[in-house]
Design an enzyme around this catalytic site. Structure first.
Site, PDB file in Angstrom:
ATOM      1  N   CYS A 277      -4.093   7.669  14.588  1.00 25.35           N
ATOM      2  CA  CYS A 277      -3.191   7.024  13.578  1.00 25.35           C
ATOM      3  C   CYS A 277      -2.393   6.007  14.219  1.00 25.35           C
ATOM      4  CB  CYS A 277      -2.368   8.294  13.081  1.00 25.35           C
ATOM      5  SG  CYS A 277      -1.365   8.994  14.562  1.00 25.35           S
TER       6      CYS A 277
ATOM      7  N   ASP B 217     -10.315 -21.612   1.127  1.00 24.80           N
ATOM      8  CA  ASP B 217     -11.255 -22.651   1.668  1.00 24.80           C
ATOM      9  C   ASP B 217     -11.819 -23.208   0.289  1.00 24.80           C
ATOM     10  OD1 ASP B 217     -13.294 -23.542   3.252  1.00 24.80           O
ATOM     11  OD2 ASP B 217     -14.544 -22.006   2.472  1.00 24.80           O
TER      12      ASP B 217
END
Length: 750
Positions: free
Chosen positions: A28, A438
Site C-alpha cells: 500500500c 496526439d
C-alpha cells in the site's frame, strides 16, 4: 539495456552515490512512506524517495558511511526488502512479486473457505452443540496462519513506534479471538455474573478474509507494472552485422562502438543511432515522430535505434550507442517520469493513519475508566467494553470502501470500452482540466488512405488502372500501399511491364509497348517534361491546402490522374473534442507533423490550441509546463513517441489500436480508439469518487455513533451498554452498506 543498467549508479558531489533499488513486499501507499522514512533515517543517507507504482526506491548516500547492505537491513527491520548486489535485480523483483501474489491468493482462498462455516454457525446456529469449539478450530488457522502477516507486520511497525491498518486488524482479530476462546472454555465466568458468554469467532475470521481479498485485488492491479520497460528494451536487436576490417561480423549489440559500420537489411530494426553512408531505403520512424509515413533514408541521412527498415538495405556509420541512443533516452525518460512521482497517499490511508491510534487509545481509556468507576464488576465491564470498542471499530468496511467502488468502476469502464489499470487514475480523472491529444492514431486513423483519385479524362480505362496498380505494386514508397488498397477494392490486377525503374526521391517509371508511364511527385513529372494543365495545378493546390499528399500518374505527354493521400480524421473526433470543451476542459493537439497539416486537422476538429513538429521530449515538457501552472493534465496517445508524456501526465490514456508500449505506460486504454470514450472516462471517475466518499461515510458513521456507545457513554444516563454481539452486527452492516452502495454504480449512466 543491460541488466547492469537496471540499477542506476552514479557519483554525486564527490563520495555521494545515487542508486535505484527494487523494493519487495510493499502492499500500500503507506508501506512506501514507511520504507522511505526508514531509508532517510539510515546513517549516511542524504536523501531518498520511494515509488509505490513501480516498486522502486532511489537513495542518495555517502558511500563511506553506508553500504547497500545497510540500506537493505534498515528496510528489512520493518518487514520489507531491497534487492541489492545481484546481476538482474528486475528478474529478482518480478519473481518475488509473482510469489507474493500467489501467497496472497492462497491465503485469500483458504481464509474464505474456512470463514464460511464459522459465519453460518455464528449467525444462524449459535446454540448448536459444540458450535463454539467448531468455530474456534476453524478460525484459529485463519487468524494465526493465513492472517499471520498482519500480526508480524504490526509487531515490526510497533517496534519503530508506527501503526497502520495491519495494527488494527491484528489487535481487533487477536483480542476478539482470545476473548472468544476464554468464553468458550470458561462460560461460567459470565453466567455467574448474569451475562451471556458471547463468542466472536466469525468477526475475526471474516475480517481476515475480507482484508486478504482487498490485498489480492491490489496485487492483481500491480502485476504488469514492468512490461512497458521490457517492450521498450525489446525494440533493440540482440545482435548486429558490423563491417570490421572489410569483413562482416555478427556481434552483440553491447559490443558496438562509435565509428563501426553497420549493415541493415529489409525488415530489420536499426540497432543504434547513426548516419547512412551507402544505399537507401524507407524507414518507419513512427516510434519517434508518431507519423505513419515511412521516411526516405539516403547518404548523409540520420537513422535511429529501434526504428524499422522497410524494403531497401543500406550501410550506416554508428554515432551513438548504448545509453546515448534516442531509444535509450526514451526508456530513461519514461523510467524517470514514473519514478519521480511521490507516492500518492490514498484517502483511506490518511484516515487510517489517524483512525488506528485513536481507536487504540479509546479502547485503552475505556478499560481504564471502567476499572475506576466499574464498582464490583469493574474488570468485567472494562474488558467487555474495551473489546466492544475494538470489535465495532474493525476496519473491514474501511478496507472495503475504496476497493469495492474501484472494482465496480473498473467493471463499468470495461462495459464502455474503457480499460482501467490503475485506481489512482480513476480517482484523479474527475479533476482533469486539460486534455492533450496526439494527432496521428488518436485524432486521426493513423494510416494513410487515398482520399481523392481524380482522373483527368473523367473516367479511366481498365488498362490505365492496371498500369497504375502495377507500378505501385513494385514501388518501395510507403504511400504506394494506400494506392494499391484503393485499386484492390475495384478488383484491379497487375500486368507485365517491359521495364521498371525506381527514381530516388521522385517516384517510379515503367515502360509498356514503348510508352513511358510515371508515378511520383511534381519533380518527377516536371523533369520528364509532362504537361500539367492549369486545372490540375489548381486541384493540387486545393488538395495540398487540406494537408493531403499529392501523387501524379502520367504518360509521356500529360497527367492521367491525381491521387490525394492523407491520414483520415476519425468520425467521432470532432464531437468528442466539442464534448470536452462543453465540460470546460482545455484541449491541445501535439504532433510531430508539419505546421500546415497540423493547422488543417485542428481547424477541421474545432481545436484552437495545437503545436506542430513536436519531439517526444517536447511533449513531456509541455505536460510539465501545464502542471507547473497548477493544471491537472490528461495525455492521450497511441505511440512509443507518446510514452514519455503519458508517464509524465496526471492521467494517461492510450488508444487501443496503438502500440503495446503506449498501452502499458498508460493507466487507461480505450479499446475502440473512439475519443468519445474520454468524456465517459472522466464522468466515470466523478461517479466513482462520489461512491468512494459515500462508502467512507458509511464505514465511519457506525464508528462515530458506535464507538462512544461501545465505550459506555450512555451508561450513566440510562444504564445502556452495547452488547459486543450487536457491535459485531453493526460492523457487518457497515460492510454490507459499503458493498451495496458500490453496486449502485453499475446502473449509473456515464
Amino acid at each position: 539495456m543491460s541488466a547492469a543498467n537496471q540499477i542506476q549508479n552514479k557519483k554525486i558531489n564527490g563520495q555521494y552515490k545515487r542508486e535505484t533499488f527494487p523494493v519487495l513486499e510493499m502492499s500500500c501507499a503507506a508501506c512506501a512512506v514507511s520504507v522511505e522514512s526508514m531509508l532517510k533515517s539510515t546513517v549516511g543517507v542524504k536523501d531518498a524517495g520511494v515509488n509505490f507504482a513501480n516498486q522502486t526506491a532511489w537513495v542518495e548516500y555517502d558511500s563511506k558511511l553506508a553500504k547497500p547492505a545497510d540500506l537493505q537491513n534498515s528496510v528489512r527491520s520493518i518487514g520489507y526488502d531491497l534487492v541489492v548486489d545481484v546481476e538482474d535485480p528486475q528478474a529478482v523483483q518480478e519473481e518475488a512479486q509473482r510469489k507474493h501474489y500467489e501467497a496472497v491468493k492462497h491465503r485469500t482462498i483458504w481464509s474464505s473457505i474456512l470463514s464460511m462455516p464459522v459465519v453460518i454457525i455464528g449467525m444462524f446456529f449459535m446454540d448448536m452443540p459444540y458450535g463454539s469449539y467448531i468455530s474456534m478450530v476453524l478460525t484459529a488457522p485463519v487468524v494465526f496462519y493465513f492472517g499471520r502477516n498482519f500480526f508480524v507486520n504490526a509487531w515490526k511497525q510497533a517496534r519503530h513506534g508506527k501503526a497502520n491498518m495491519d495494527t488494527l486488524v491484528a489487535l481487533s482479530t487477536g483480542i476478539a479471538f482470545v476473548f472468544s476462546v476464554f468464553n468458550t472454555f470458561f462460560p461460567d465466568f459470565w453466567h455467574s455474573r448474569g451475562m451471556h458468554a458471547h463468542v466472536y469467532f466469525e468477526a475475526a475470521a471474516v475480517v481476515i478474509a475480507f482484508i486478504s481479498l482487498g490485498k489480492l485485488l491490489e496485487e492483481k492491479a500491480k502485476s504488469n507494472t514492468s512490461s512497458a520497460m521490457k517492450k521498450l528494451m525489446g525494440l533493440q536487436p540482440k545482435t548486429v552485422r558490423a563491417i570490421i576490417d572489410g569483413t562482416e561480423h555478427e556481434i552483440p549489440i553491447a559490443s558496438v562502438k562509435v565509428g563501426y559500420t553497420i549493415q541493415v537489411r529489409p525488415g530489420e530494426k536499426i540497432p543504434v543511432d547513426g548516419v547512412v553512408i551507402n544505399g537507401s531505403s524507407f524507414v518507419d520512424e513512427s516510434m519517434i515522430s508518431g507519423e505513419p509515413v515511412a521516411v526516405e533514408k539516403k547518404n548523409g541521412e540520420k537513422v535511429f535505434a529501434g526504428t524499422i527498415n522497410q524494403k531497401g538495405s543500406f550501410l550506416f556509420n554508428a554515432e551513438k550507442v548504448g545509453g546515448d541512443t534516442i531509444l535509450a533516452q526514451i526508456i530513461k525518460m519514461v523510467q524517470q517520469a514514473q519514478g519521480s512521482k511521490a507516492p500518492v497517499q490514498k484517502l483511506v490511508d490518511k484516515i487510517a493513519g489517524v483512525f488506528v491510534p485513536v481507536v487504540i487509545v479509546i479502547a485503552i481509556l475505556t478499560f481504564i475508566t471502567w476499572m475506576i468507576v466499574g464498582g464490583d464488576n469493574a474488570f468485567t465491564y472494562a474488558l467487555l467494553n474495551s473489546v466492544t470498542v475494538l470489535v465495532i471499530a474493525c476496519p473491514c468496511a474501511l478496507g472495503l470502501a475504496t476497493p469495492t467502488a474501484i472494482m465496480v468502476g473498473v467493471g463499468k469502464g470495461a462495459e464502455n470500452n474503457i480499460l482501467i489499470k490503475d485506481a489512482e487514475s480513476l480517482e484523479l480523472a474527475h479533476k482533469v482540466n486539460v486534455v492533450i491529444l496526439d494527432k496521428t492514431g488518436t485524432i486521426t486513423e493513423g494510416k494513410p488512405v487515398v482520399t481523392d483519385l481524380v482522373w483527368t479524362n473523367g473516367e479511366a480505362s481498365v488498362r490505365e488502372k492496371q498500369i497504375l496498380y502495377t507500378l505501385e505494386s513494385q514501388s518501395e514508397h510507403p504511400l504506394a500501399e494506400a494506392v494499391l488498397n484503393n485499386l484492390k477494392s475495384e478488383s484491379i490486377s497487375a500486368i507485365m511491364l517491359d521495364s521498371f525503374e525506381s527514381v530516388t526521391a521522385r517516384g517510379v517509371k515503367g515502360t509498356i509497348d514503348d510508352k513511358n508511364y510515371f508515378v511520383g511527385n511534381r519533380k518527377l513529372i516536371a523533369e520528364n517534361k509532362v504537361n500539367i494543365s492549369i486545372e490540375i495545378s489548381t486541384l493540387t493546390t486545393k488538395l495540398q491546402s487540406e494537408a493531403k499528399t499529392v501523387v501524379y500518374f502520367s504518360d509521356n505527354h500529360s497527367v492521367l490522374a491525381v491521387v490525394a493521400i492523407a491520414d483520415k480524421i476519425k468520425a467521432t473526433s470532432k464531437a468528442a473534442i466539442e464534448s470536452l470543451h462543453n465540460k470546460g476542459i482545455e484541449v491541445y493537439m501535439l504532433t510531430g507533423d508539419n505546421e500546415q497539416t497540423a493547422k488543417a486537422v485542428a481547424n477541421e476538429v474545432g481545436l484552437k490550441h495545437f503545436k506542430a513538429e513536436v519531439l517526444p521530449s517536447d511533449k513531456a515538457q509541455f505536460v510539465k509546463a501545464l502542471q507547473a501552472e497548477g493544471k491537472v493534465v490528461a495525455m492521450v496517445g497511441d505511440g512509443i513517441n507518446d510514452s514519455h508524456a503519458l508517464a509524465e501526465a496526471d492521467v494517461s490514456i492510450a488508444m487501443g489500436k496503438g502500440s503495446d508500449i503506449a498501452m502499458d505506460v498508460a493507466k487507461m486504454t480505450l479499446i475502440t480508439s473512439d475519443l468519445q470514450s474520454i468524456p465517459k472516462a472522466l464522468n466515470l471517475s466523478t461517479k466513482t469518487v462520489i461512491g468512494i466518499k459515500q462508502n467512507l461515510f458509511w464505514a465511519f458513521i457506525y464508528n462515530v455513533i458506535g464507538i462512544p456507545l461501545a465505550a459506555g457513554v450512555l451508561y450513566p444516563v440510562n444504564g445502556f451498554l452495547l452488547d459486543p454481539m450487536i457491535a459485531g452486527a453493526a460492523m457487518a452492516l457497515s460492510s454490507v452498506s459499503v458493498v451495496g452502495n458500490s453496486l449502485r454504480l453499475r446502473a449509473a449512466k456515464i
